[in-house]
Write a protein that holds these residues in place. Sequence first.
Motif, PDB file in Angstrom:
ATOM      1  N   ALA A  92       0.814  -1.213   0.000  1.00 43.83           N
ATOM      2  CA  ALA A  92       0.000   0.000   0.000  1.00 43.83           C
ATOM      3  C   ALA A  92       0.849   1.265   0.000  1.00 43.83           C
ATOM      4  CB  ALA A  92      -0.933   0.001   1.208  1.00 43.83           C
ATOM      5  N   GLN A  95       1.008   3.380  -3.017  1.00 44.19           N
ATOM      6  CA  GLN A  95      -0.116   4.272  -3.321  1.00 44.19           C
ATOM      7  C   GLN A  95       0.098   5.670  -2.752  1.00 44.19           C
ATOM      8  OE1 GLN A  95      -2.100   2.827  -5.519  1.00 44.19           O
ATOM      9  NE2 GLN A  95      -0.837   1.001  -5.110  1.00 44.19           N
ATOM     10  N   LEU A  98       1.236   6.926  -5.908  1.00 45.01           N
ATOM     11  CA  LEU A  98       0.320   6.718  -7.040  1.00 45.01           C
ATOM     12  C   LEU A  98      -0.957   7.535  -6.911  1.00 45.01           C
ATOM     13  CD1 LEU A  98       2.335   4.505  -7.726  1.00 45.01           C
ATOM     14  CD2 LEU A  98       0.407   3.023  -8.308  1.00 45.01           C
ATOM     15  N   VAL A  99      -1.413   7.790  -5.692  1.00 45.22           N
ATOM     16  CA  VAL A  99      -2.638   8.583  -5.531  1.00 45.22           C
ATOM     17  C   VAL A  99      -2.464   9.991  -6.103  1.00 45.22           C
ATOM     18  CG1 VAL A  99      -4.117   9.720  -3.824  1.00 45.22           C
ATOM     19  CG2 VAL A  99      -3.693   7.266  -3.668  1.00 45.22           C
ATOM     20  N   ASN A 102      -2.129   9.962  -9.888  1.00 41.67           N
ATOM     21  CA  ASN A 102      -3.326   9.618 -10.646  1.00 41.67           C
ATOM     22  C   ASN A 102      -4.464  10.614 -10.505  1.00 41.67           C
ATOM     23  OD1 ASN A 102      -3.467   6.751 -12.066  1.00 41.67           O
ATOM     24  ND2 ASN A 102      -2.050   6.592 -10.344  1.00 41.67           N
ATOM     25  N   ASP A 238      -6.664   5.231   3.206  1.00 43.65           N
ATOM     26  CA  ASP A 238      -5.777   4.073   3.336  1.00 43.65           C
ATOM     27  C   ASP A 238      -6.409   3.124   4.342  1.00 43.65           C
ATOM     28  OD1 ASP A 238      -3.834   2.200   3.848  1.00 43.65           O
ATOM     29  OD2 ASP A 238      -2.262   3.635   4.371  1.00 43.65           O
ATOM     30  N   TYR A 257      -7.780   2.354  -0.747  1.00 42.82           N
ATOM     31  CA  TYR A 257      -6.729   1.394  -1.094  1.00 42.82           C
ATOM     32  C   TYR A 257      -6.301   0.645   0.157  1.00 42.82           C
ATOM     33  CZ  TYR A 257      -3.344   4.978   0.555  1.00 42.82           C
ATOM     34  OH  TYR A 257      -2.643   5.896   1.297  1.00 42.82           O
ATOM     35  N   THR A 270      -2.236  -5.247  -3.485  1.00 42.96           N
ATOM     36  CA  THR A 270      -2.932  -4.059  -2.998  1.00 42.96           C
ATOM     37  C   THR A 270      -4.216  -3.890  -3.799  1.00 42.96           C
ATOM     38  OG1 THR A 270      -0.945  -2.895  -2.262  1.00 42.96           O
ATOM     39  CG2 THR A 270      -2.850  -1.553  -2.767  1.00 42.96           C
ATOM     40  N   VAL A 272      -7.231  -1.444  -4.940  1.00 43.46           N
ATOM     41  CA  VAL A 272      -7.605  -0.043  -5.110  1.00 43.46           C
ATOM     42  C   VAL A 272      -9.034  -0.012  -5.625  1.00 43.46           C
ATOM     43  CG1 VAL A 272      -7.165   2.122  -6.336  1.00 43.46           C
ATOM     44  CG2 VAL A 272      -5.239   0.727  -5.552  1.00 43.46           C
ATOM     45  N   TYR A 292      -4.052   4.267 -12.925  1.00 44.41           N
ATOM     46  CA  TYR A 292      -5.284   3.575 -12.548  1.00 44.41           C
ATOM     47  C   TYR A 292      -6.207   3.372 -13.756  1.00 44.41           C
ATOM     48  CZ  TYR A 292      -4.118   4.717  -7.636  1.00 44.41           C
ATOM     49  OH  TYR A 292      -3.523   4.827  -6.411  1.00 44.41           O
TER      50      TYR A 292
END
Length: 445
Positions: A92, A95, A98-99, A102, A238, A257, A270, A272, A292
């Motif tokens: 995780a 992320q 990545l959050v 994205n 999270d 996620y 993980t 999402v 994503y």
Amino acid sequence: MASGCSPDGGCANALAAWGVQPGFSFSAAAGPLPVEVANEVAEACRPGPGSILSLPFTTPTYRNLQAETESCLRRLLAIPDDFAVLFLAGGASAQFALVPMNLLGGAERRDGACGVGAPGDGTFTSAVRSAGARRARGETAASSAQALYIDSGHWSRRAISEAQRFRRIGVLDVQALVCDPGGEGELRLPSECLPASLPEALDARDWPLAYVHVTPNETADGLQFPALPNTAAPVVADLTSELLTRPLDWHRLGLAYAGTQKTIGTPGLTLVVVRRDLLGHACSGTPRVMDYGAQAAAESRLCTPPVLPVFVAHRMLHWIEGAGGVAAMSARLERRNAALAAAMAEGVARGLYRRRVPEGWRSRVNPCFHLADDALGDRFLAEAEAAGLRDLRGHPERGGVRISLYNGLADAAVEALAAFLSTFARRNGNAARSANASAVVALEP
């Protein structure tokens, strides 16, 4: 050169010894699998042409496995159709980057490049704690942030640190809502200082943001939000340590996620769950396997998915469903917390066990406490280990004791721990009084 993990090597011996340890693990890092699920996984890993260990992800068999896993997850959490479910490799923590990569591509197109410079160059300093978020001392910065992060403990700060590498973010410190910080290391969130609860406090604000990030359950700190924040902006949560321990409000969530190793499986996968209208907003430099939108279009098979962890999650999700679903997991967690609270009551009364998070904000999944002094803490952990109650030491940055009550933990483990807590308090109550008296003497002029 012989391998260190050869049959006669130290690694193999250590793994063999670890596998036959008696008692129970309360590790916060990874939750145990129920015996039924562990047996199913072991059987599926047996050698042969049908072993899950050699299942190609390109086969209809794997596609059916992933589809069934997703269907069960949707049933258990009542996930609406306008959310996509992604099965991504890794933990995780990935992320955390990545959050923003994205979800903040729109800000990139409006304001320029996705990154905002290197940490320490001054750009970050002007961006952090903006968007009207208050610092602990009450300062207010310019409303220039593109996302708001709620700082509630160790793991939220990890997410904040990573997000700051990509965009300007605001930070709302939970401690900014505290009117009486209390003693060393103590966090108080008295009701008279809040408009009912933190979610309502955020609801009263007008945040012009892409999203609000929250870590609802802080495993290191033993703090858990009573509910998700209610904001105009989508909430990103999270849920690694609390997934499938209580229902989720998808009207508030835009993205959730979770690594699966704590509550529904093993490391390496993980999940999402993202609202479909949030797809397609990635920064231009985002690799496709981390996009994503691209992964959703490829049904999470843009690259090789973690086949074995998906299988373990499949079996664990069906075990939860057979046990009564999320409602049953939540009710069992309440019973376990009540049993541990009752076992700790004498120790709390004597000042032996000390909870630093106020009731109502204490984690049901990872309750934490400290002993009256370090010597008693070391004694507690040593005697617990000798009694077969392992992995109770608190996070290295927090100390104390941390109990992890993930979904796969056996009832017998909780019963054994409750008995130990009660017995230890009876044996060491006088030592706690002495420690408390010594502390008072040390404070006297």
